[in-house]
Motif scaffolding. Structure first.
Motif, PDB file in Angstrom:
ATOM      1  N   ASN A  80       8.298  22.060  19.829  1.00 35.36           N
ATOM      2  CA  ASN A  80       9.082  20.676  19.886  1.00 35.36           C
ATOM      3  C   ASN A  80      10.057  20.883  21.310  1.00 35.36           C
ATOM      4  O   ASN A  80      10.723  20.016  21.400  1.00 35.36           O
ATOM      5  CB  ASN A  80       9.896  20.367  18.634  1.00 35.36           C
ATOM      6  N   ASN A 138      15.632  25.516  18.277  1.00 34.02           N
ATOM      7  CA  ASN A 138      15.813  25.254  16.895  1.00 34.02           C
ATOM      8  C   ASN A 138      16.907  25.780  16.005  1.00 34.02           C
ATOM      9  O   ASN A 138      16.816  27.331  16.243  1.00 34.02           O
ATOM     10  CB  ASN A 138      14.542  25.237  16.383  1.00 34.02           C
ATOM     11  N   THR A 139      17.583  25.267  15.300  1.00 32.40           N
ATOM     12  CA  THR A 139      18.486  26.025  14.326  1.00 32.40           C
ATOM     13  C   THR A 139      17.433  26.421  13.116  1.00 32.40           C
ATOM     14  O   THR A 139      16.230  25.824  13.194  1.00 32.40           O
ATOM     15  CB  THR A 139      19.657  25.208  13.679  1.00 32.40           C
ATOM     16  N   ALA A 178      11.531  14.959   6.716  1.00 32.43           N
ATOM     17  CA  ALA A 178      12.851  15.904   7.133  1.00 32.43           C
ATOM     18  C   ALA A 178      13.988  15.437   6.336  1.00 32.43           C
ATOM     19  O   ALA A 178      14.425  14.534   6.519  1.00 32.43           O
ATOM     20  CB  ALA A 178      12.855  16.120   8.436  1.00 32.43           C
ATOM     21  N   LEU A 220      19.989  16.897   8.350  1.00 36.12           N
ATOM     22  CA  LEU A 220      20.761  18.115   8.494  1.00 36.12           C
ATOM     23  C   LEU A 220      22.055  18.076   7.607  1.00 36.12           C
ATOM     24  O   LEU A 220      22.792  16.895   7.627  1.00 36.12           O
ATOM     25  CB  LEU A 220      21.106  18.297   9.946  1.00 36.12           C
ATOM     26  N   GLU A 226      16.861  23.208  11.207  1.00 34.45           N
ATOM     27  CA  GLU A 226      15.700  22.391  12.087  1.00 34.45           C
ATOM     28  C   GLU A 226      14.045  22.992  11.497  1.00 34.45           C
ATOM     29  O   GLU A 226      13.352  22.244  11.502  1.00 34.45           O
ATOM     30  CB  GLU A 226      15.849  22.480  13.526  1.00 34.45           C
ATOM     31  N   ARG A 227      14.246  24.219  11.572  1.00 36.28           N
ATOM     32  CA  ARG A 227      12.935  24.848  10.968  1.00 36.28           C
ATOM     33  C   ARG A 227      12.547  24.460   9.867  1.00 36.28           C
ATOM     34  O   ARG A 227      11.118  24.186   9.671  1.00 36.28           O
ATOM     35  CB  ARG A 227      12.998  26.382  11.634  1.00 36.28           C
ATOM     36  N   GLN A 280      13.433  21.916   8.236  1.00 33.17           N
ATOM     37  CA  GLN A 280      12.851  20.385   8.343  1.00 33.17           C
ATOM     38  C   GLN A 280      11.424  20.180   8.802  1.00 33.17           C
ATOM     39  O   GLN A 280      10.717  19.492   8.089  1.00 33.17           O
ATOM     40  CB  GLN A 280      13.853  19.816   9.377  1.00 33.17           C
TER      41      GLN A 280
END
Length: 309
Positions: free
Chosen positions: A117, A121-122, A139, A142, A125-126, A128
């Motif tokens: 993407n 990424n946090t 997703a 957050l 986020e991974r 998601q």
């Protein structure tokens, strides 16, 4: 992929999910032990803490909830799941097992840039992305309770592990390129011999009382074309290290590549990033020999998705 009577009984336990080996650090299946995280003294591999050490406090409740979500995702995160898979289907033994992308291997590697993407990424986020692609769902936002609990579980499992260091067994096994190009017919033979008993002749897995015991490998209830497992190298490495369940590392490398090809040469839900055509989507996201998206197999171009998806 052949399972013993012991494995079938485990699969029917209330919190059991497909591909769950056990809840202990070193389970055994029939006469052959599952390849689990060994003692650091013998292999240098990180060993996650046992479930029994989850603290008995409010933070421990979040860890325990994260574990429940992980092994029974369709129940505990129903709003975000679009198929019959659970997190544990690709991350075995409740996310503990080496060479099945264990949580303790992933958590210390984030934040990280991902070419998938094109940004940093946090870990949240991974997670998601797992829901969007592997679970063919949506997703969680957050800060959602589901993501908080999963991250708490991953954090607890990874305590004491070096940050930013890829520990042995942290992802999927990396196989060398096969001696022969992966082949559908050879893969089908391997599937019938070693996989169909658990996943069914049609690859649609098995359910007992609406609970997935063995996951569907293609079709509308499997991972979509955006999932990491659609890549042949990931699928072959996972299969080699872990399949047949309880007898990992018994297939040859060629068998693993061939059956991965056979599995991913079937249609599945569309990539959520779909552009104007399969050709354009392949060019943007699947331009690698390890993806069959947009490739003609048995006279049909893969990637059209499943009707109604």
């Amino acid at each position: 992929m052949k399972a013993s009577r012991w494995m079938l009984s485990v699969a029917l336990l209330p919190l059991a999910a497909c591909h769950q080996s056990t809840q202990q650090a070193a389970p055994a299946v029939s006469d052959t032990p599952v390849a689990v995280a060994s003692s650091p003294k013998s292999t240098g591999r990180f060993e996650p803490p046992p479930e029994s050490s989850i603290p008995n406090d409010d933070f421990g409740k979040q860890i325990a909830l994260g574990r429940q979500i992980f092994i029974d995702t369709g129940h505990y995160a129903k709003a975000y799941v679009g198929n019959q898979l659970n997190c544990e289907n690709c991350h075995l033994d409740a996310g503990r097992l080496a060479h099945s992308a264990p949580l303790w291997g992933a958590y210390p590697m984030y934040p990280a840039y991902r070419s998938k993407n094109h940004h940093v990424n946090t870990f949240a986020e991974r997670l998601q992305g797992c829901f969007q692609y592997s679970m063919n769902g949506k997703a969680p936002p957050l800060g959602d309770d589901v993501l908080v609990a999963l991250e708490a579980y991953a954090y607890w499992m990874s305590k004491g592990e070096p940050i930013g260091v890829a520990s042995p067994g942290h992802g999927y096994l990396k196989l060398p390129q096969p001696a022969q190009a992966p082949d559908y017919a050879r893969g089908e033979a391997v599937f019938k011999r070693d996989c169909a008993m658990c996943h069914g002749d049609n690859g649609q897995g098995q359910q007992v009382v609406d609970r997935t015991v063995f996951p569907p490998l293609w079709g509308p209830q499997s991972y979509n074309w955006g999932a990491g497992m659609e890549r042949l190298d990931n699928a072959a490495g996972f299969i080699k290290a872990n399949m047949p369940l309880g007898r990992g590392n018994t297939l040859t490398d060629q068998d693993a590549w061939d059956v991965a090809y056979f599995m991913n040469a079937h249609e599945r839900p569309q990539d959520p990033r779909f552009k104007s055509s399969v050709e354009e989507t392949r060019k943007a996201y699947h331009d690698t020999p390890d993806s069959l998206y947009g490739v003609k197999v048995n006279g049909k171009v893969l990637g059209e998705g499943i009707a109604g998806q």
